[in-house]
Design a protein around this motif. Structure first.
Motif, PDB file in Angstrom:
ATOM      1  N   LEU A  79      -0.131   9.163  11.031  1.00  0.00           N
ATOM      2  CA  LEU A  79       1.050   9.601  10.285  1.00  0.00           C
ATOM      3  C   LEU A  79       0.766   9.662   8.786  1.00  0.00           C
ATOM      4  CD1 LEU A  79       3.877   7.623  12.115  1.00  0.00           C
ATOM      5  CD2 LEU A  79       3.469  10.095  12.191  1.00  0.00           C
ATOM      6  N   ASN A  80      -0.009   8.693   8.292  1.00  0.00           N
ATOM      7  CA  ASN A  80      -0.369   8.685   6.876  1.00  0.00           C
ATOM      8  C   ASN A  80      -1.226   9.897   6.539  1.00  0.00           C
ATOM      9  OD1 ASN A  80      -2.750   7.707   4.839  1.00  0.00           O
ATOM     10  ND2 ASN A  80      -0.703   7.064   4.167  1.00  0.00           N
ATOM     11  N   LEU A  81      -2.189  10.189   7.391  1.00  0.00           N
ATOM     12  CA  LEU A  81      -3.067  11.338   7.137  1.00  0.00           C
ATOM     13  C   LEU A  81      -2.298  12.656   7.186  1.00  0.00           C
ATOM     14  CD1 LEU A  81      -6.205  10.202   9.176  1.00  0.00           C
ATOM     15  CD2 LEU A  81      -5.927  10.241   6.689  1.00  0.00           C
ATOM     16  N   GLU A  82      -1.225  12.684   7.980  1.00  0.00           N
ATOM     17  CA  GLU A  82      -0.387  13.885   8.058  1.00  0.00           C
ATOM     18  C   GLU A  82       0.639  13.936   6.928  1.00  0.00           C
ATOM     19  OE1 GLU A  82       1.283  13.492  11.939  1.00  0.00           O
ATOM     20  OE2 GLU A  82      -0.526  14.217  12.948  1.00  0.00           O
ATOM     21  N   GLY A  83       0.683  12.887   6.107  1.00  0.00           N
ATOM     22  CA  GLY A  83       1.618  12.845   4.990  1.00  0.00           C
ATOM     23  C   GLY A  83       3.030  12.439   5.383  1.00  0.00           C
ATOM     24  N   LYS A  84       3.195  11.875   6.592  1.00  0.00           N
ATOM     25  CA  LYS A  84       4.526  11.489   7.070  1.00  0.00           C
ATOM     26  C   LYS A  84       4.832  10.016   6.832  1.00  0.00           C
ATOM     27  CE  LYS A  84       4.362  14.972  10.712  1.00  0.00           C
ATOM     28  NZ  LYS A  84       4.299  15.180  12.152  1.00  0.00           N
ATOM     29  N   LEU A  85       3.839   9.232   6.429  1.00  0.00           N
ATOM     30  CA  LEU A  85       4.025   7.804   6.199  1.00  0.00           C
ATOM     31  C   LEU A  85       3.176   7.406   5.006  1.00  0.00           C
ATOM     32  CD1 LEU A  85       5.120   5.042   7.257  1.00  0.00           C
ATOM     33  CD2 LEU A  85       2.997   4.850   8.549  1.00  0.00           C
ATOM     34  N   GLU A  86       3.779   6.705   4.060  1.00  0.00           N
ATOM     35  CA  GLU A  86       3.033   6.283   2.877  1.00  0.00           C
ATOM     36  C   GLU A  86       2.754   4.793   2.962  1.00  0.00           C
ATOM     37  OE1 GLU A  86       3.310   6.497  -1.936  1.00  0.00           O
ATOM     38  OE2 GLU A  86       4.116   8.084  -0.689  1.00  0.00           O
ATOM     39  N   PHE A  87       1.516   4.412   2.710  1.00  0.00           N
ATOM     40  CA  PHE A  87       1.126   3.008   2.736  1.00  0.00           C
ATOM     41  C   PHE A  87       1.426   2.353   1.397  1.00  0.00           C
ATOM     42  CE2 PHE A  87      -2.457   4.162   5.887  1.00  0.00           C
ATOM     43  CZ  PHE A  87      -1.605   3.995   6.958  1.00  0.00           C
ATOM     44  N   LYS A  88       1.675   1.056   1.428  1.00  0.00           N
ATOM     45  CA  LYS A  88       1.851   0.268   0.215  1.00  0.00           C
ATOM     46  C   LYS A  88       0.455  -0.149  -0.250  1.00  0.00           C
ATOM     47  CE  LYS A  88       5.164  -2.726   0.251  1.00  0.00           C
ATOM     48  NZ  LYS A  88       5.965  -3.924   0.503  1.00  0.00           N
ATOM     49  N   ASN A  89       0.205  -0.124  -1.566  1.00  0.00           N
ATOM     50  CA  ASN A  89      -1.125  -0.505  -2.035  1.00  0.00           C
ATOM     51  C   ASN A  89      -1.261  -2.027  -2.099  1.00  0.00           C
ATOM     52  OD1 ASN A  89      -0.301  -1.437  -4.620  1.00  0.00           O
ATOM     53  ND2 ASN A  89      -0.308   0.663  -5.368  1.00  0.00           N
ATOM     54  N   ALA A  90      -2.490  -2.512  -2.127  1.00  0.00           N
ATOM     55  CA  ALA A  90      -2.774  -3.947  -2.090  1.00  0.00           C
ATOM     56  C   ALA A  90      -2.234  -4.660  -3.316  1.00  0.00           C
ATOM     57  CB  ALA A  90      -4.277  -4.167  -1.962  1.00  0.00           C
ATOM     58  N   GLU A  91      -2.246  -4.009  -4.453  1.00  0.00           N
ATOM     59  CA  GLU A  91      -1.737  -4.647  -5.668  1.00  0.00           C
ATOM     60  C   GLU A  91      -0.260  -4.988  -5.537  1.00  0.00           C
ATOM     61  OE1 GLU A  91      -1.047  -3.251 -10.183  1.00  0.00           O
ATOM     62  OE2 GLU A  91      -3.107  -3.024  -9.441  1.00  0.00           O
ATOM     63  N   ASP A  92       0.525  -4.076  -4.960  1.00  0.00           N
ATOM     64  CA  ASP A  92       1.948  -4.343  -4.737  1.00  0.00           C
ATOM     65  C   ASP A  92       2.140  -5.502  -3.769  1.00  0.00           C
ATOM     66  OD1 ASP A  92       2.617  -2.302  -6.448  1.00  0.00           O
ATOM     67  OD2 ASP A  92       2.991  -0.837  -4.855  1.00  0.00           O
ATOM     68  N   LEU A  93       1.307  -5.549  -2.731  1.00  0.00           N
ATOM     69  CA  LEU A  93       1.385  -6.645  -1.764  1.00  0.00           C
ATOM     70  C   LEU A  93       1.134  -7.979  -2.454  1.00  0.00           C
ATOM     71  CD1 LEU A  93       1.456  -7.855   1.126  1.00  0.00           C
ATOM     72  CD2 LEU A  93      -1.006  -7.475   1.168  1.00  0.00           C
ATOM     73  N   LEU A  94       0.099  -8.046  -3.248  1.00  0.00           N
ATOM     74  CA  LEU A  94      -0.236  -9.308  -3.926  1.00  0.00           C
ATOM     75  C   LEU A  94       0.841  -9.689  -4.932  1.00  0.00           C
ATOM     76  CD1 LEU A  94      -4.070  -8.871  -4.401  1.00  0.00           C
ATOM     77  CD2 LEU A  94      -2.879 -10.348  -2.800  1.00  0.00           C
ATOM     78  N   ASN A  95       1.459  -8.721  -5.557  1.00  0.00           N
ATOM     79  CA  ASN A  95       2.546  -9.020  -6.488  1.00  0.00           C
ATOM     80  C   ASN A  95       3.748  -9.615  -5.767  1.00  0.00           C
ATOM     81  OD1 ASN A  95       1.150  -8.178  -8.741  1.00  0.00           O
ATOM     82  ND2 ASN A  95       1.918  -6.087  -8.620  1.00  0.00           N
ATOM     83  N   GLU A  96       3.962  -9.227  -4.514  1.00  0.00           N
ATOM     84  CA  GLU A  96       5.041  -9.786  -3.712  1.00  0.00           C
ATOM     85  C   GLU A  96       4.772 -11.242  -3.357  1.00  0.00           C
ATOM     86  OE1 GLU A  96       5.932  -7.456  -0.288  1.00  0.00           O
ATOM     87  OE2 GLU A  96       6.261  -5.649  -1.456  1.00  0.00           O
ATOM     88  N   LEU A  97       3.485 -11.593  -3.221  1.00  0.00           N
ATOM     89  CA  LEU A  97       3.142 -12.974  -2.853  1.00  0.00           C
ATOM     90  C   LEU A  97       3.342 -13.852  -4.052  1.00  0.00           C
ATOM     91  CD1 LEU A  97      -0.108 -12.357  -0.802  1.00  0.00           C
ATOM     92  CD2 LEU A  97       2.174 -12.817   0.067  1.00  0.00           C
TER      93      LEU A  97
END
Length: 97
Positions: A79-97
């Motif tokens: 889905l991501n490769l088709e542009g239908k789903l966007e992944f969250k980047n690792a920096e955002d994940l670490l900022n949430e922690l």
């Protein structure tokens, strides 16, 4: 914000971790997850300290769980490769922690 199910949140976290290419960050995330899991399950209260240094025990997943998670990850990658789903980047994940 839409309500997330446990499985969708787990899958999102797996995708985020898979994008990290820094060994130190991955070790920190792993250790943080293990510490928090022990806090919530009371694991530390039931286990005595080992007399020798050993790796921490990791919970096992069944073959079916592994294959189901892998299948879900492949679908989400497609889905991501088709542009239908966007992944969250690792920096955002670490900022949430």
């Amino acid at each position: 914000m839409a309500t997330l199910t446990l499985e969708s949140l787990q899958n999102e976290l797996i995708r985020d971790v898979l994008r990290v290419d820094n060994m130190d960050i991955l070790k920190k995330v792993r250790n943080l997850l293990r510490r928090e899991e022990r806090k919530t399950t009371g694991y530390a209260e039931h286990v005595s300290a080992p007399s020798t240094v050993a790796e921490e025990a990791e919970p096992y997943m069944t073959k079916e769980e592994i294959l189901a998670n892998f299948d879900q990850a492949c679908k989400e990658l497609k889905l991501n490769l088709e542009g239908k789903l966007e992944f969250k980047n690792a920096e955002d994940l670490l900022n949430e922690l």
